[in-house]
Design an enzyme around this catalytic site. Structure first.
Site, PDB file in Angstrom:
ATOM      1  N   SER A 134      46.532  -0.907  54.750  1.00 58.71           N
ATOM      2  CA  SER A 134      47.133   0.119  53.885  1.00 58.71           C
ATOM      3  C   SER A 134      48.638   0.202  54.091  1.00 58.71           C
ATOM      4  O   SER A 134      49.410   0.306  53.121  1.00 58.71           O
ATOM      5  CB  SER A 134      46.489   1.481  54.165  1.00 58.71           C
ATOM      6  OG  SER A 134      45.137   1.491  53.775  1.00 58.71           O
TER       7      SER A 134
ATOM      8  N   GLY B 247      46.082 -10.767  55.480  1.00 62.32           N
ATOM      9  CA  GLY B 247      45.065 -10.874  56.517  1.00 62.32           C
ATOM     10  C   GLY B 247      45.301  -9.887  57.647  1.00 62.32           C
ATOM     11  O   GLY B 247      46.444  -9.550  57.962  1.00 62.32           O
ATOM     12  N   VAL B 248      44.203  -9.416  58.234  1.00 64.35           N
ATOM     13  CA  VAL B 248      44.250  -8.509  59.384  1.00 64.35           C
ATOM     14  C   VAL B 248      43.339  -9.073  60.466  1.00 64.35           C
ATOM     15  O   VAL B 248      42.240  -9.555  60.165  1.00 64.35           O
ATOM     16  CB  VAL B 248      43.802  -7.081  58.995  1.00 64.35           C
ATOM     17  CG1 VAL B 248      43.754  -6.164  60.220  1.00 64.35           C
ATOM     18  CG2 VAL B 248      44.735  -6.492  57.940  1.00 64.35           C
TER      19      VAL B 248
ATOM     20  N   TYR C 247      41.180  -4.478  46.643  1.00 62.33           N
ATOM     21  CA  TYR C 247      42.502  -4.155  46.111  1.00 62.33           C
ATOM     22  C   TYR C 247      42.537  -3.057  45.064  1.00 62.33           C
ATOM     23  O   TYR C 247      43.622  -2.574  44.718  1.00 62.33           O
ATOM     24  CB  TYR C 247      43.160  -5.433  45.588  1.00 62.33           C
ATOM     25  CG  TYR C 247      43.442  -6.392  46.726  1.00 62.33           C
ATOM     26  CD1 TYR C 247      44.532  -6.200  47.560  1.00 62.33           C
ATOM     27  CD2 TYR C 247      42.580  -7.453  46.996  1.00 62.33           C
ATOM     28  CE1 TYR C 247      44.780  -7.054  48.625  1.00 62.33           C
ATOM     29  CE2 TYR C 247      42.818  -8.313  48.062  1.00 62.33           C
ATOM     30  CZ  TYR C 247      43.916  -8.104  48.879  1.00 62.33           C
ATOM     31  OH  TYR C 247      44.149  -8.944  49.944  1.00 62.33           O
TER      32      TYR C 247
ATOM     33  N   VAL D  20      46.037  -0.754  59.068  1.00 63.72           N
ATOM     34  CA  VAL D  20      47.021  -1.835  59.048  1.00 63.72           C
ATOM     35  C   VAL D  20      47.231  -2.352  57.625  1.00 63.72           C
ATOM     36  O   VAL D  20      48.372  -2.486  57.159  1.00 63.72           O
ATOM     37  CB  VAL D  20      46.578  -2.987  59.977  1.00 63.72           C
ATOM     38  CG1 VAL D  20      47.556  -4.166  59.860  1.00 63.72           C
ATOM     39  CG2 VAL D  20      46.500  -2.514  61.420  1.00 63.72           C
TER      40      VAL D  20
ATOM     41  N   ARG E 130      40.154  -1.484  59.970  1.00 62.19           N
ATOM     42  CA  ARG E 130      39.919  -0.045  59.811  1.00 62.19           C
ATOM     43  C   ARG E 130      40.819   0.814  60.706  1.00 62.19           C
ATOM     44  O   ARG E 130      40.424   1.847  61.208  1.00 62.19           O
ATOM     45  CB  ARG E 130      38.441   0.298  60.063  1.00 62.19           C
ATOM     46  CG  ARG E 130      37.524  -0.332  59.023  1.00 62.19           C
ATOM     47  CD  ARG E 130      36.076   0.114  59.209  1.00 62.19           C
ATOM     48  NE  ARG E 130      35.269  -0.368  58.097  1.00 62.19           N
ATOM     49  CZ  ARG E 130      34.693  -1.570  58.042  1.00 62.19           C
ATOM     50  NH1 ARG E 130      34.828  -2.399  59.062  1.00 62.19           N
ATOM     51  NH2 ARG E 130      33.987  -1.937  56.995  1.00 62.19           N
TER      52      ARG E 130
ATOM     53  N   PHE F  45      47.388 -18.697  44.051  1.00 64.90           N
ATOM     54  CA  PHE F  45      48.643 -18.723  44.801  1.00 64.90           C
ATOM     55  C   PHE F  45      48.505 -17.874  46.068  1.00 64.90           C
ATOM     56  O   PHE F  45      47.581 -17.124  46.227  1.00 64.90           O
ATOM     57  CB  PHE F  45      49.814 -18.221  43.951  1.00 64.90           C
ATOM     58  CG  PHE F  45      49.607 -16.903  43.265  1.00 64.90           C
ATOM     59  CD1 PHE F  45      49.753 -15.701  43.948  1.00 64.90           C
ATOM     60  CD2 PHE F  45      49.251 -16.851  41.922  1.00 64.90           C
ATOM     61  CE1 PHE F  45      49.571 -14.481  43.308  1.00 64.90           C
ATOM     62  CE2 PHE F  45      49.075 -15.648  41.257  1.00 64.90           C
ATOM     63  CZ  PHE F  45      49.233 -14.470  41.960  1.00 64.90           C
TER      64      PHE F  45
END
Length: 410
Positions: free
Chosen positions: A94, A82-83, A122, A92, A89, A410
């Site tokens: 990456s 999560g960001v 992904y 973070v 953009r 998971f």
């Protein structure tokens, strides 16, 4: 900007959980938060910091997962990505993904896997859709089975309390986990989550229920489910049943458990999620059109070390190809690899030979568990074939039955 990245310790959990709550737009109940915290491997967490602010987070579960052929290998189970909306953009994600893959490699895990909250994310980090799932609704009154349905007169059903029968579930699942690629071993935290039955765990349904299929030698299968009682205005029952999980050691137990689920009194509709695309129920139903199914992606796989990963699994047919792998996230994978395999084993080694095909690493990830679409990707122009028939040969060798399914997020 660059964002320092490091693992956190348990004292920093509230901030970590806060980023996930903000990113996913959800507010977990305290008990749910505690379960997640208890399952977290803090040395495998990663947080990107903007000053003292946690800008992005991710973590890994140390999984033991089945690959084609029934072998179990260590897999990095990527989770909790999560960001903060304020930091999108900015690179973070990456930075976190690249660091995480490097850490997974250092742990000796040649494969990473995840469930994607958004399927757009992904692929750019080398993950490929490696398993699919079916969800379906069945009209109980149109659920007759075919005439030759397997049966065993020694089998009997027993209604049980899910909490009391936990040991039976654990033993049965451990006995069948190696039968299907993608399944992974479950620790106590996973089972705690499956059997959690507080009001907030029910999602508007009733309490968790269970039935065992057994004979004098022991348990041969189980079903976990919830029901929702309902009646129409004329007093006719219109209840629904949501199947949580159905596992069986053999066809007779499987059929008996499904029949019990479908024959429950006062139930008119049964719904099931996270079922394999080759689920035996499709063959059991006399009128398969009554199984109204929807398809979705399930497990995503990333080859962290191509040679070790390709050597670890089994192959359905002989193949001898030189694969040129494109991988700008894990540069150690980029190059030419000769895969030589048959039904007895495999070898994958770096070579300088001319390639038979050129593929992005995500394409190999999508095929890894046995359900890839290498031919479709070739038709779409996403792969380059230099030797005629090379893609077909590789796709045939990597295909597997049964089809993969992890079966539990998971």
């Amino acid at each position: 900007m660059t964002y320092p990245i490091r693992p956190i310790d348990e004292s920093e959990w509230p901030g970590f959980a806060g980023v996930l709550a903000e990113g996913f737009g959800w507010t977990p109940q305290p008990a749910q938060d505690e379960r997640f915290k208890a399952a977290t491997e803090f040395d495998r967490t990663l947080v990107a910091f903007d000053g003292t602010t946690m800008a992005g987070v991710t973590s890994v579960f140390s999984l033991t997962m089945t690959v084609p052929g029934g072998r179990q290998i260590p897999v990095g189970g990527v989770t909790a990505v999560g960001v903060l909306p304020s930091h999108r953009r900015r690179g973070v994600l990456s930075a976190l993904m690249r660091r995480q893959l490097s850490d997974i490699r250092e742990r000796g895990e040649s494969v990473a896997a995840l469930y994607a909250s958004e399927s757009l994310i992904y692929g750019r980090f080398g993950y490929g859709r490696a398993a699919s799932e079916l969800s379906y609704r069945i009209d109980k009154h149109r659920s007759a089975f075919v005439r030759d349905t397997p049966a065993d007169p020694a089998l009997r059903l027993r209604v049980v309390s899910p909490a009391a029968a936990r040991a039976d579930f654990e033993r049965l699942f451990a006995a069948v986990v190696t039968r299907r690629p993608g399944r992974y071993e479950r620790d106590q935290h996973v089972w705690d989550g499956i059997l959690a039955d507080e009001e907030h765990d029910r999602d508007g349904w009733g309490s968790l229920r269970a039935v065992l299929a057994e004979d004098d030698r022991g348990v041969r299968g189980y079903a976990l489910f919830r029901t929702k009682s309902a009646w129409d205005r004329d007093g006719v029952p219109s209840g629904e049943l949501r199947l949580i999980e159905l596992e069986a050691a053999d066809p007779a137990a499987y059929a008996l458990l499904w029949r019990n689920v479908l024959d429950r009194d006062l139930i008119t509709k049964v719904e099931a999620h996270a079922r394999p695309v080759d689920d035996g129920l499709v063959a059991l139903l006399a009128d398969s059109r009554q199984l109204r199914a929807t398809w979705s992606d399930e497990l995503w796989v990333r080859l962290v070390e191509v040679d070790k990963a390709l050597t670890a699994r089994a192959y359905a047919a002989p193949v001898d190809v030189v694969v040129e792998v494109e991988d700008d996230v894990c540069p150690w994978n980029a190059g030419r690899w000769r895969l030589t395999a048959d039904t007895s084993g495999a070898e994958c080694k770096a070579v300088d030979d001319e390639p038979d095909l050129t593929v992005p690493v995500a394409a190999l990830g999508s095929a890894y568990m046995g359900d890839g679409l290498l031919g479709a990707q070739l038709d779409a122009g996403l792969l380059r074939e230099h030797a005629p028939g090379a893609v077909r040969a590789l796709a045939t060798a990597m295909a597997w039955s049964p089809k993969p399914l992890a079966g539990l997020v998971f």
